[in-house]
Design a protein around this motif. Structure first.
Motif, PDB file in Angstrom:
ATOM      1  N   UNK A 181     114.837  35.738  66.404  1.00  0.00           N
ATOM      2  CA  UNK A 181     113.428  36.101  66.592  1.00  0.00           C
ATOM      3  C   UNK A 181     112.915  35.750  67.991  1.00  0.00           C
ATOM      4  N   UNK A 182     113.366  34.613  68.532  1.00  0.00           N
ATOM      5  CA  UNK A 182     112.857  34.136  69.820  1.00  0.00           C
ATOM      6  C   UNK A 182     113.652  34.683  71.007  1.00  0.00           C
ATOM      7  N   UNK A 202     123.466  35.124  58.753  1.00  0.00           N
ATOM      8  CA  UNK A 202     123.411  36.591  58.704  1.00  0.00           C
ATOM      9  C   UNK A 202     122.621  37.057  57.486  1.00  0.00           C
ATOM     10  N   UNK A 203     122.879  36.414  56.345  1.00  0.00           N
ATOM     11  CA  UNK A 203     122.172  36.764  55.109  1.00  0.00           C
ATOM     12  C   UNK A 203     120.693  36.415  55.195  1.00  0.00           C
ATOM     13  N   UNK A 204     120.368  35.275  55.799  1.00  0.00           N
ATOM     14  CA  UNK A 204     118.973  34.860  55.934  1.00  0.00           C
ATOM     15  C   UNK A 204     118.196  35.859  56.793  1.00  0.00           C
ATOM     16  N   UNK A 205     118.789  36.293  57.893  1.00  0.00           N
ATOM     17  CA  UNK A 205     118.137  37.269  58.772  1.00  0.00           C
ATOM     18  C   UNK A 205     117.908  38.581  58.029  1.00  0.00           C
ATOM     19  N   UNK A 206     118.897  39.001  57.269  1.00  0.00           N
ATOM     20  CA  UNK A 206     118.769  40.261  56.508  1.00  0.00           C
ATOM     21  C   UNK A 206     117.669  40.163  55.450  1.00  0.00           C
ATOM     22  N   UNK A 207     117.629  39.064  54.708  1.00  0.00           N
ATOM     23  CA  UNK A 207     116.675  38.924  53.610  1.00  0.00           C
ATOM     24  C   UNK A 207     115.252  38.672  54.100  1.00  0.00           C
ATOM     25  N   UNK A 208     115.103  37.869  55.143  1.00  0.00           N
ATOM     26  CA  UNK A 208     113.749  37.487  55.573  1.00  0.00           C
ATOM     27  C   UNK A 208     113.089  38.529  56.475  1.00  0.00           C
ATOM     28  N   UNK A 209     113.856  39.094  57.423  1.00  0.00           N
ATOM     29  CA  UNK A 209     113.215  40.030  58.355  1.00  0.00           C
ATOM     30  C   UNK A 209     113.856  41.411  58.345  1.00  0.00           C
ATOM     31  N   UNK A 211     116.764  42.559  59.309  1.00  0.00           N
ATOM     32  CA  UNK A 211     117.545  42.990  60.476  1.00  0.00           C
ATOM     33  C   UNK A 211     119.032  42.730  60.263  1.00  0.00           C
ATOM     34  N   UNK A 212     119.845  43.482  60.960  1.00  0.00           N
ATOM     35  CA  UNK A 212     121.287  43.322  60.907  1.00  0.00           C
ATOM     36  C   UNK A 212     121.720  42.315  61.967  1.00  0.00           C
ATOM     37  N   UNK A 213     122.550  41.370  61.558  1.00  0.00           N
ATOM     38  CA  UNK A 213     123.100  40.390  62.500  1.00  0.00           C
ATOM     39  C   UNK A 213     124.607  40.328  62.290  1.00  0.00           C
ATOM     40  N   UNK A 214     125.293  39.706  63.239  1.00  0.00           N
ATOM     41  CA  UNK A 214     126.755  39.759  63.235  1.00  0.00           C
ATOM     42  C   UNK A 214     127.353  38.381  63.512  1.00  0.00           C
ATOM     43  N   UNK A 215     128.638  38.283  63.270  1.00  0.00           N
ATOM     44  CA  UNK A 215     129.337  37.032  63.546  1.00  0.00           C
ATOM     45  C   UNK A 215     130.834  37.231  63.550  1.00  0.00           C
ATOM     46  N   UNK A 216     131.514  36.357  64.254  1.00  0.00           N
ATOM     47  CA  UNK A 216     132.971  36.295  64.141  1.00  0.00           C
ATOM     48  C   UNK A 216     133.431  34.867  64.409  1.00  0.00           C
ATOM     49  N   UNK A 217     134.639  34.567  63.976  1.00  0.00           N
ATOM     50  CA  UNK A 217     135.195  33.236  64.185  1.00  0.00           C
ATOM     51  C   UNK A 217     136.484  33.319  64.990  1.00  0.00           C
ATOM     52  N   UNK A 218     136.816  32.222  65.646  1.00  0.00           N
ATOM     53  CA  UNK A 218     138.078  32.120  66.373  1.00  0.00           C
ATOM     54  C   UNK A 218     138.949  31.060  65.684  1.00  0.00           C
ATOM     55  N   UNK A 219     140.263  31.131  65.858  1.00  0.00           N
ATOM     56  CA  UNK A 219     141.157  30.168  65.191  1.00  0.00           C
ATOM     57  C   UNK A 219     140.935  28.749  65.700  1.00  0.00           C
ATOM     58  N   UNK A 220     141.105  27.786  64.822  1.00  0.00           N
ATOM     59  CA  UNK A 220     141.022  26.388  65.213  1.00  0.00           C
ATOM     60  C   UNK A 220     142.328  25.953  65.864  1.00  0.00           C
ATOM     61  N   UNK A 221     142.229  25.048  66.817  1.00  0.00           N
ATOM     62  CA  UNK A 221     143.418  24.469  67.429  1.00  0.00           C
ATOM     63  C   UNK A 221     143.811  23.247  66.608  1.00  0.00           C
TER      64      UNK A 221
END
Length: 424
Positions: A181-182, A202-209, A211-221
């Protein structure tokens, strides 16, 4: 926009991703990665996050680094068997400043800019009742309990999970909503243990406002014992702070990476082009004994973290220590010894302690090089101990004549571990 997903994918920097992220990243996107200040230093696992932030900057996106001044007060339960030890606000503030300075230094090396934000700035102003009414209503207990970070702890009958830790994912989700939002932030990135926390936001953004949001993760070392590198993990980590991990030890970590792993590490820990990396790998495979990839990576990443001058000294010291010609050792001058003393494990003893001599096993125990005389004796029996670059096979009496330049004794265990004693 250049395809950031393809770039990170061939490097092995993507573990999980939200569907549709490729289309979003065809246009400039603001993204963020969080760092909780549970220690006063970042470690090599955190470097992946820094590298990804820089990759996004170079591809035309905007990167935010979030310092978890608020979430650090709680502690992320992800991949934790027990509740974290709570840190005081004073310590967290000190840690925050240290981590902030490290991040800025890492970015300035590559002349890149990064915007830093601290979630304590907005979390501190929220009333508890308002939060559970306006944010908490979007989360069902059923859904929260299905997340791996919570499920594993609930199934642990001995320790379980506290309400404090249970709320962590919701607060991280709120961070994503706030930045969306900011700052119009549409993407959150984190280690693979953060997938549940990222999807919560991502779910909070979709439910509250809506909007579509995105994410990805990288492998842990992962360390050799199978545990991830982490700021609050027990055991030895490879830290970026030279007071916690010496530049020499930092450099040696990369030099000693196996041939099996180095082809992966050269991709994820450098910004070399795909073509250059492929050529380096081909050259390395022709002459693996030269350890070309290890040396290239060790040089590049030590220079990034500790600077070019220190890196030059470390490389010089490494070449000196691993010189197989024992005659070269006899030519070391005081300047060389001082440089080595300042960069490898060491201790100070006094000349009078050698008046009657010290047996080798006692010296090994006294130096802390081994935790016990029995451990040192086992190393001695397996021909693993060198004194002043000469193999020692018995518990000899070390006297003044064994002190090089009347000032130093150099010990070596196996092929790689060195310890130097200075005598005054």
């Amino acid at each position: 926009m250049q395809n950031i997903i393809d770039e990170l994918s061939w490097r092995g920097l993507i573990k999980n991703k939200v569907p549709g992220i490729e289309n979003q990243l065809k246009k400039p996107t603001t993204m963020y990665i969080g760092f909780d200040p549970t220690s006063d230093s970042l470690h090599l696992g955190n470097l992946l996050a820094i590298i990804i932030l820089i990759h996004f900057r170079r591809k035309g996106h905007k990167s935010l680094a979030l310092i978890g001044g608020a979430t650090g007060l709680i502690g992320d339960p992800s991949e934790k068997k027990d509740q974290r030890i709570f840190l005081s606000k004073k310590i967290l503030h000190k840690n925050t400043e240290s981590i902030k300075n490290q991040i800025l230094k890492l970015f300035s090396f590559y002349s890149e800019k990064i915007e830093l934000v601290n979630n304590f700035d907005w979390i501190q102003n929220i009333y508890f009742i308002d939060f559970i009414r306006e944010i908490g209503k979007y989360f069902t207990v059923n859904n929260m309990m299905s997340k791996d970070s919570v499920k594993k702890r609930i199934n642990n009958k001995k320790n379980g999970i506290s309400f404090t830790e249970f709320s962590y994912s919701i607060i991280q989700g709120y961070d994503f909503l706030y930045l969306n939002q900011i700052k119009n932030c549409q993407l959150q990135v984190g280690g693979s243990d953060q997938w549940g926390n990222i999807t919560t936001g991502i779910e909070l953004i979709r439910k509250k406002i809506g909007k579509k949001a995105y994410g990805f993760t990288f492998p842990l070392i992962i360390k050799s014992n199978g545990i991830k590198f982490g700021k609050s993990e027990k055991g030895e980590n490879i830290w970026l702070d030279k007071k916690k991990t010496s530049p020499y030890k930092f450099y040696q970590f990369w030099i000693n990476i196996s041939d099996f792993e180095i082809e992966k590490y050269i991709k994820i820990y450098t910004f070399f082009s795909k073509e250059k990396i492929e050529n380096l790998i081909l050259e390395h495979r022709k002459h693996p004994n030269k350890r070309l990839l290890q040396k290239k990576l060790a040089h590049k990443i030590t220079e990034w973290v500790h600077g070019s001058e220190i890196t030059k000294k470390i490389i010089k010291i490494t070449n000196i220590l691993f010189e197989k010609n024992n005659e070269a050792f006899q030519l070391w001058d005081d300047k060389t010894f001082i440089s080595i003393y300042n960069h490898i494990p060491h201790m100070l003893l006094y000349y009078e302690e050698f008046e009657k001599g010290i047996f080798l096993l006692d010296l090994l125990k006294k130096s802390g090089f081994f935790s016990s005389k029995s451990e040192a004796n086992r190393a001695l029996k397996t021909n693993s101990i060198h004194l002043n670059q000469i193999l020692v096979k018995e518990n000899i009496l070390i006297q003044k004549e064994n002190i090089v330049e009347k000032k130093y004794i150099l010990l070596k265990f196996g092929k790689k571990e060195f310890f130097i004693i200075k005598i005054e």
